[in-house]
Design an enzyme around this catalytic site. Sequence first.
Site, PDB file in Angstrom:
ATOM      1  N   MET A 105      -9.494   2.803   1.190  1.00 40.33           N
ATOM      2  CA  MET A 105      -9.671   2.641   2.537  1.00 40.33           C
ATOM      3  C   MET A 105      -9.334   3.819   3.160  1.00 40.33           C
ATOM      4  SD  MET A 105     -10.011  -0.680   3.844  1.00 40.33           S
ATOM      5  CE  MET A 105      -8.939  -1.214   5.185  1.00 40.33           C
ATOM      6  N   SER A 150       6.382   3.111  10.429  1.00 36.54           N
ATOM      7  CA  SER A 150       4.884   3.120  10.786  1.00 36.54           C
ATOM      8  C   SER A 150       4.479   3.286  12.097  1.00 36.54           C
ATOM      9  CB  SER A 150       4.286   2.050   9.942  1.00 36.54           C
ATOM     10  OG  SER A 150       2.719   2.374  10.041  1.00 36.54           O
ATOM     11  N   GLY A 158       0.005  -4.381   8.871  1.00 33.03           N
ATOM     12  CA  GLY A 158      -1.193  -4.252   8.033  1.00 33.03           C
ATOM     13  C   GLY A 158      -2.397  -4.820   8.496  1.00 33.03           C
ATOM     14  N   THR A 159      -2.629  -4.767   9.861  1.00 31.68           N
ATOM     15  CA  THR A 159      -3.799  -5.181  10.431  1.00 31.68           C
ATOM     16  C   THR A 159      -5.156  -4.791   9.806  1.00 31.68           C
ATOM     17  OG1 THR A 159      -2.456  -5.102  12.387  1.00 31.68           O
ATOM     18  CG2 THR A 159      -4.567  -6.120  12.804  1.00 31.68           C
ATOM     19  N   HIS A 210      -2.821  -7.574  19.305  1.00 32.50           N
ATOM     20  CA  HIS A 210      -1.374  -7.464  19.033  1.00 32.50           C
ATOM     21  C   HIS A 210      -0.554  -8.152  20.122  1.00 32.50           C
ATOM     22  CE1 HIS A 210      -1.974  -4.621  15.866  1.00 32.50           C
ATOM     23  NE2 HIS A 210      -2.337  -3.270  16.402  1.00 32.50           N
ATOM     24  N   LYS A 252       1.247  -2.298  13.261  1.00 30.19           N
ATOM     25  CA  LYS A 252       1.941  -1.681  12.169  1.00 30.19           C
ATOM     26  C   LYS A 252       2.231  -2.488  10.922  1.00 30.19           C
ATOM     27  CE  LYS A 252       0.730   1.622  12.350  1.00 30.19           C
ATOM     28  NZ  LYS A 252      -0.710   2.485  12.281  1.00 30.19           N
ATOM     29  N   SER A 280      -8.091  -1.492  -1.365  1.00 34.00           N
ATOM     30  CA  SER A 280      -6.975  -0.844  -1.651  1.00 34.00           C
ATOM     31  C   SER A 280      -6.332   0.198  -0.616  1.00 34.00           C
ATOM     32  CB  SER A 280      -6.782  -0.177  -3.117  1.00 34.00           C
ATOM     33  OG  SER A 280      -7.868   0.888  -3.080  1.00 34.00           O
ATOM     34  N   GLY A 339       1.070   3.468   3.830  1.00 34.43           N
ATOM     35  CA  GLY A 339       0.832   1.978   3.354  1.00 34.43           C
ATOM     36  C   GLY A 339       1.731   1.572   2.296  1.00 34.43           C
ATOM     37  N   TRP A 383      -5.940  -3.648   7.323  1.00 29.01           N
ATOM     38  CA  TRP A 383      -6.075  -4.121   5.706  1.00 29.01           C
ATOM     39  C   TRP A 383      -6.537  -5.806   5.778  1.00 29.01           C
ATOM     40  CZ3 TRP A 383      -1.546  -4.697   2.109  1.00 29.01           C
ATOM     41  CH2 TRP A 383      -1.912  -5.144   0.566  1.00 29.01           C
TER      42      TRP A 383
END
Length: 297
Positions: free
Chosen positions: A236, A140, A61-62, A110, A59, A232, A257, A64
Site C-alpha cells: 500500500m 501516528s 487503520g482506516t 471519523h 489513525k 500489506s 503501520g 487499510w
Amino acid sequence: MEKLKELRNTTKQIPLPEFEGVRFPAVIPIRKKGVEKALQDVREIQSRESDIMICTYPKSGTHWVNEVTNMLIRNKTELDTVTKVSTMLEVIPDLSVLDALPSPRLLNTHCSFKYLPKKHIENRCKIIHIIRNPKDVCISFYYHAKSDPVLDFTGSWDDFFEMWMSDKCPYGSWYNYEKEMEQAEKDFPGMIFTCYFEEMKKDDTGEIQRLANFLEIPCTEKTIANIAETTSFNNMQQNKLDITKVVSGKGFIYRKGEIGDWKNHFTVAQNERFDVQYTERFKGSSYKSFFEQIKET
C-alpha cells in the site's frame, strides 16, 4: 488533483472549530457551513440499505480496512484508483455526489456514532469499526497532525501528548469515541463489525475472512490470500494512490503501520500517565481485556 493542490496552497490554517466540546478539522464543508450545519448535513444523508460505513477514530487503520473492504465488494484483488477521502462524509463539499455512486456504497467517517446518518442507523446498515492500541494511535496521529494543514498543529510531540491527555485532539477523545461505539454495539446487535489493528497484523487472512463473512460475501481462500498480500502495508505504501503525496509532494498517510512504535516516543513519565488515564477512562470496557494483553507491546 489540480484543484486539491490549489486548495492546499491557498487555504490558510485556522484554529480548529469546536462543537459540543469537540474540535473538528478545518475541512472545506466545516469552514463554509460551520461544524453544526456540516454535521447536520451528514446526518441527513439518504442512506441506502446496502450502504457500508467504515467508522474509526483517526489513525486506527482506516485506509487499510477500507481497501480490504473495497476489494471484497468489487471481487477484485488489485488496488483501486479511488481513495478513501472521496467518500469521507465530513470532507465532501457537496454530499449530492454520493447519489451517483453505485450500490453498495462504501462510505467512511471519523465522526462519532451520534453523528452518523440517521437513516443508516434506522435501516441497520452495516458498520465496520477498527480499533487500535491508543498509544500507537496517539503517535501516528501526532505525525499526521504535523503535516496536515487542516489540523492546525505546529507543536512538538510533548505538546501533542498533552492535547491527547486533555481530550483536545481533532475529533475529540479516543476514549469517548470508542466507548460510544461500544455502546452502539450493545444497542444494535449484529450491525457493527469490530476488528483490531493488532489482530489484522498478526492474522490478516483470518480477519479478512471474518469481515467477508460479516458482509456476506463468499470468497475463496486464494482470494483472501491475494487481498491480504495486496493490502500489506509495504504494498500500500509503495503502490496505493496517496492524495496527500500528490497534493503536497510528501505523503503522510502511510508512515510505518507498526505495532509498538509508541515505545520510540513515550517517556517513562508519559507512559505512566497514559496508563493511569487509560485505566480510569476505560474501566468496565469490553475492549479493555484486549488492550491489557498488548499494553506493553
